[in-house]
Design a protein around this motif. Structure first.
Motif, mmCIF file in Angstrom:
data_model
loop_
_atom_site.group_PDB
_atom_site.id
_atom_site.type_symbol
_atom_site.label_atom_id
_atom_site.label_comp_id
_atom_site.label_asym_id
_atom_site.label_seq_id
_atom_site.Cartn_x
_atom_site.Cartn_y
_atom_site.Cartn_z
ATOM 1 N N UNK A 116 0.832 -1.206 0.000
ATOM 2 C CA UNK A 116 0.000 0.000 0.000
ATOM 3 C C UNK A 116 0.854 1.237 0.000
ATOM 4 N N UNK A 117 1.867 1.202 0.869
ATOM 5 C CA UNK A 117 2.746 2.374 0.914
ATOM 6 C C UNK A 117 3.445 2.554 -0.409
ATOM 7 N N UNK A 118 3.807 1.453 -1.008
ATOM 8 C CA UNK A 118 4.459 1.537 -2.323
ATOM 9 C C UNK A 118 3.521 2.140 -3.336
ATOM 10 N N UNK A 119 2.286 1.679 -3.250
ATOM 11 C CA UNK A 119 1.306 2.266 -4.199
ATOM 12 C C UNK A 119 1.109 3.725 -3.888
ATOM 13 N N UNK A 120 1.068 4.038 -2.575
ATOM 14 C CA UNK A 120 0.906 5.470 -2.226
ATOM 15 C C UNK A 120 2.092 6.245 -2.730
ATOM 16 N N UNK A 121 3.277 5.635 -2.528
ATOM 17 C CA UNK A 121 4.464 6.329 -3.011
ATOM 18 C C UNK A 121 4.405 6.532 -4.515
ATOM 19 N N UNK A 122 3.898 5.521 -5.180
ATOM 20 C CA UNK A 122 3.790 5.638 -6.628
ATOM 21 C C UNK A 122 2.811 6.744 -7.010
ATOM 22 N N UNK A 123 1.724 6.724 -6.262
ATOM 23 C CA UNK A 123 0.703 7.751 -6.510
ATOM 24 C C UNK A 123 1.251 9.140 -6.247
ATOM 25 N N UNK A 124 2.038 9.205 -5.178
ATOM 26 C CA UNK A 124 2.574 10.537 -4.868
ATOM 27 C C UNK A 124 3.539 10.997 -5.924
ATOM 28 N N UNK A 125 4.308 10.018 -6.497
ATOM 29 C CA UNK A 125 5.182 10.379 -7.595
ATOM 30 C C UNK A 125 4.375 10.861 -8.785
ATOM 31 N N UNK A 153 1.458 12.141 -8.584
ATOM 32 C CA UNK A 153 0.895 13.446 -8.213
ATOM 33 C C UNK A 153 1.895 14.564 -8.409
ATOM 34 N N UNK A 154 3.089 14.262 -7.988
ATOM 35 C CA UNK A 154 4.138 15.247 -8.130
ATOM 36 C C UNK A 154 4.337 15.582 -9.596
ATOM 37 N N UNK A 155 4.345 14.536 -10.420
ATOM 38 C CA UNK A 155 4.498 14.773 -11.865
ATOM 39 C C UNK A 155 3.357 15.630 -12.405
ATOM 40 N N UNK A 156 2.188 15.254 -11.901
ATOM 41 C CA UNK A 156 0.993 16.022 -12.351
ATOM 42 C C UNK A 156 1.117 17.467 -11.947
ATOM 43 N N UNK A 157 1.550 17.683 -10.706
ATOM 44 C CA UNK A 157 1.666 19.065 -10.232
ATOM 45 C C UNK A 157 2.664 19.833 -11.056
ATOM 46 N N UNK A 158 3.753 19.169 -11.347
ATOM 47 C CA UNK A 158 4.763 19.853 -12.162
ATOM 48 C C UNK A 158 4.201 20.181 -13.533
ATOM 49 N N UNK A 159 3.441 19.217 -14.055
ATOM 50 C CA UNK A 159 2.827 19.453 -15.382
ATOM 51 C C UNK A 159 1.819 20.597 -15.321
ATOM 52 N N UNK A 160 1.018 20.590 -14.273
ATOM 53 C CA UNK A 160 0.022 21.670 -14.086
ATOM 54 C C UNK A 160 0.698 23.017 -13.958
ATOM 55 N N UNK A 161 1.765 23.015 -13.200
ATOM 56 C CA UNK A 161 2.472 24.280 -13.000
ATOM 57 C C UNK A 161 2.958 24.825 -14.316
ATOM 58 N N UNK A 162 3.496 23.912 -15.130
ATOM 59 C CA UNK A 162 3.969 24.393 -16.433
ATOM 60 C C UNK A 162 2.817 24.858 -17.298
#
Lengths: 105, 499
Positions: free
Chosen positions: B20-29, B31-40
């Motif tokens: 689960x944590x791995x999946x959460x970690x994956x999700x957070x990665x 999310x982070x990618x998404x945020x970076x994409x959104x920011x751009x």
């Protein structure tokens, strides 16, 4: 209109004169009046020829007779009654003046 | 064992947690990618928005420039370009309809102003042949408009001349008044084109002259239906009434014609603006100077001379015929007074030597005076032949009665006189002179007749009768007028009482 007035006055005077002369001549008073008009003041009328007492009496009798005789004078032929009366008045006036003159003397 | 099982269970549980944590970690990665994409993307959007705003302000500026250009072009078109409907209006507007006439004149005014402005523009700014082309087009439109206006005026003048049955009501109606104003406006516009204007004047003169002659002949021969009056020629037995009626009609006709011509040809800016609602512009405003007014008045008088010219002949013919009838002395005297009065009236209306009516009346007056003098002389001559037999009865003679009647008639004419002939001591027809010319020969004749056959005293009676008769005639004449005036005064008093 002034022309008519002067013409009327002229013939008015002519008619009066002629009528008066005719009336006075009828009773011979005209000759008496003529003699009296030229008589000097200092003379006595009854002592003058033509003015004797008898003659004057006769003339005056004729005069009064004439006044009471109806004689149709020419002035009756005037058509305007006002003028007729005026003429009659003037004739009477002149005759009374002649009478007054004789009476005075 | 339990501990191992617990540990296994724990491990199993931890594996689940770990996964689960791995999946959460994956999700957070993710999310982070998404945020970076959104920011751009936001940065891109922000940049685009800035570009958009810049572009919008640029377009706004461009728009206002173009709007200004459009307005300038519009103004130019309004000023110098005629719309199709305006061109149609100038070509075929029905000027008998008030609204269309108003629109026509407004358009014509605009066209004239445009032409003048275009002319000055062309002179000042030489831009190839564009200006001249525009000028030519505007000129063509003007020619079309003036031609249309002239045709309407021509048709209107012809209808005026042919409308012999025009009644006073139709002439004075509101429609006639509007048409007169439109006709006036039209003729004023055509003053700019001398050829058209002179033709308009000629047409108007011709039309009015024909109409006037027709009306006069109609009134003479058939009467006036509108006023229920019979034909004037039927009154020819009454010389004074006949001549008076004719001259009164001619006088009224002249006055009406003068008014008509003033209304049509005389420039009255305020009145025409109020009807057509067309304000004048500096290029079209007509400044009326006293010299312009005087010239205009003289021109109208000259036109009036031409219009009334046709009346001279029928009037002269009838006046001459009436005078040549065997009129009595008092009738001729009254006619002379009437002619003198109207002579001055006609001269007042139209003080021109070519005034045919004035000339006709003047000539007829001279003839009347001549006839009067002839009758007087003949009478004086015939009085010399009075015989003496006529005065034998000393009453008023027949000739005196006749002369008294004449005197009464002349005194009545004198009291009713309209002119100054009977009171002007320098005139041959001065009443005292005339009466003297009657009375003196009469009195002379009476005197001569009486002298031939009457005595002085009869002559005095005869003369007094005749003189008094003449004086009474005058007296009764005065009484008659005193009674007449008393009666009139009483009538007026009664009328005012009842009112």
């Amino acid at each position: 209109m002034q022309l008519l007035e002067s013409e009327g006055n002229t013939w008015n005077d002519v008619l009066v004169l002629e009528e008066v002369n005719a009336i006075l001549k009828r009773c011979e008073l005209d000759s008496i009046v003529e003699l009296l008009e030229v008589l000097p003041r200092n003379l006595k009328a009854s002592e003058q020829i033509g003015l004797q007492k008898e003659r004057v009496e006769m003339v005056m009798r004729n005069f009064y007779n004439t006044l009471f005789i109806t004689v149709s004078s020419h002035s009756e032929k005037l058509q305007d009654p006002t003028v007729r009366e005026e003429i009659r008045g003037k004739i009477s006036q002149r005759i009374s003046e002649a009478h007054a003159l004789v009476s005075y003397y | 064992m339990q501990t191992v099982e617990n540990a296994k269970k724990f491990l199993m549980e931890m594996d689940t947690i770990r996964s689960n944590i791995a999946s959460v970690e994956e999700l957070s990665f993710h999310l982070q990618d998404s945020c970076i994409m959104l920011a751009s993307k936001v940065e891109d959007a922000d940049r685009n928005m800035k570009d958009f705003i810049e572009r919008a302000s640029f377009l706004e500026t461009k728009k206002s420039q173009l709007m200004q250009q459009s307005s300038n072009v519009n103004d130019f078109l309004i000023k110098y370009h005629m719309k199709q409907e305006e061109i149609e209006l100038l070509k075929s507007a029905n000027l008998n309809i008030h609204s269309q006439a108003r629109a026509f004149f407004a358009t014509l005014h605009r066209l004239k102003d445009a032409y003048v402005d275009c002319q000055s523009m062309t002179e000042k700014h030489f831009h190839g042949t564009i200006g001249f082309e525009l000028l030519e087009i505007l000129g063509q439109h003007q020619d079309t408009a003036y031609l249309h206006l002239f045709e309407w005026v021509k048709q209107k003048c012809e209808s005026v001349g042919n409308n012999a049955n025009a009644t006073q009501e139709s002439i004075l109606s509101d429609d006639a008044h509007d048409v007169n104003v439109i006709l006036q406006m039209s003729i004023r516009q055509l003053q700019d084109i001398p050829i058209y204007f002179s033709q308009c004047q000629e047409l108007l003169v011709q039309a009015r002259r024909n109409q006037l002659i027709q009306k006069f002949v109609l009134v003479l021969t058939q009467g006036d239906a509108s006023s229920m009056k019979s034909a004037l020629d039927l009154q020819s037995y009454d010389a004074i009434g006949y001549i008076g009626a004719m001259l009164a009609w001619v006088h009224q006709a002249m006055a009406m014609e003068q008014e008509f011509l003033y209304a049509i040809l005389h420039h009255d800016r305020e009145r025409t603006e109020s009807i057509t609602s067309v304000p004048s512009t500096p290029s079209t405003r007509n400044t009326t100077t006293p010299s312009t007014t005087n010239t205009n008045t003289t021109n109208i008088q000259e036109i009036l001379v031409k219009v009334i010219h046709g009346l001279g002949r029928p009037l002269k013919m009838r006046l001459s015929q009436t005078l040549e009838n065997n009129n009595t002395l008092e009738t001729l005297y009254a006619i002379a007074d009437l002619l003198t009065f109207y002579q001055s009236m006609f001269y007042k209306i139209l003080p021109q030597t070519e005034n045919i009516i004035y000339q006709t009346v003047t000539n007829c007056l001279a003839d009347c005076r001549k006839f009067f003098a002839n009758v007087l002389h003949k009478q004086a001559d015939s009085l010399q032949k009075v015989t003496s037999s006529s005065c034998q009865d000393l009453k008023v003679s027949i000739v005196t009665r006749e002369c008294a009647r004449q005197i009464v008639g002349i005194l009545i004419a004198h009291d009713h006189s309209l002119s100054t002939i009977s009171t002007n001591e320098a005139d041959n027809l001065y009443v005292d002179v005339v009466l003297g010319d009657i009375i003196q020969p009469l009195l002379q004749a009476c005197r001569l007749a009486a002298l031939q056959s009457l005595s002085n005293i009869e002559m005095a009676v005869y003369m007094l009768n005749n003189v008094m008769f003449l004086q009474v005639g005058k007296f009764f004449c005065s009484i008659f007028f005193i009674l007449f005036f008393i009666q009139m005064h009483f009538a007026f008093t009664l009328l005012s009482f009842f009112q």
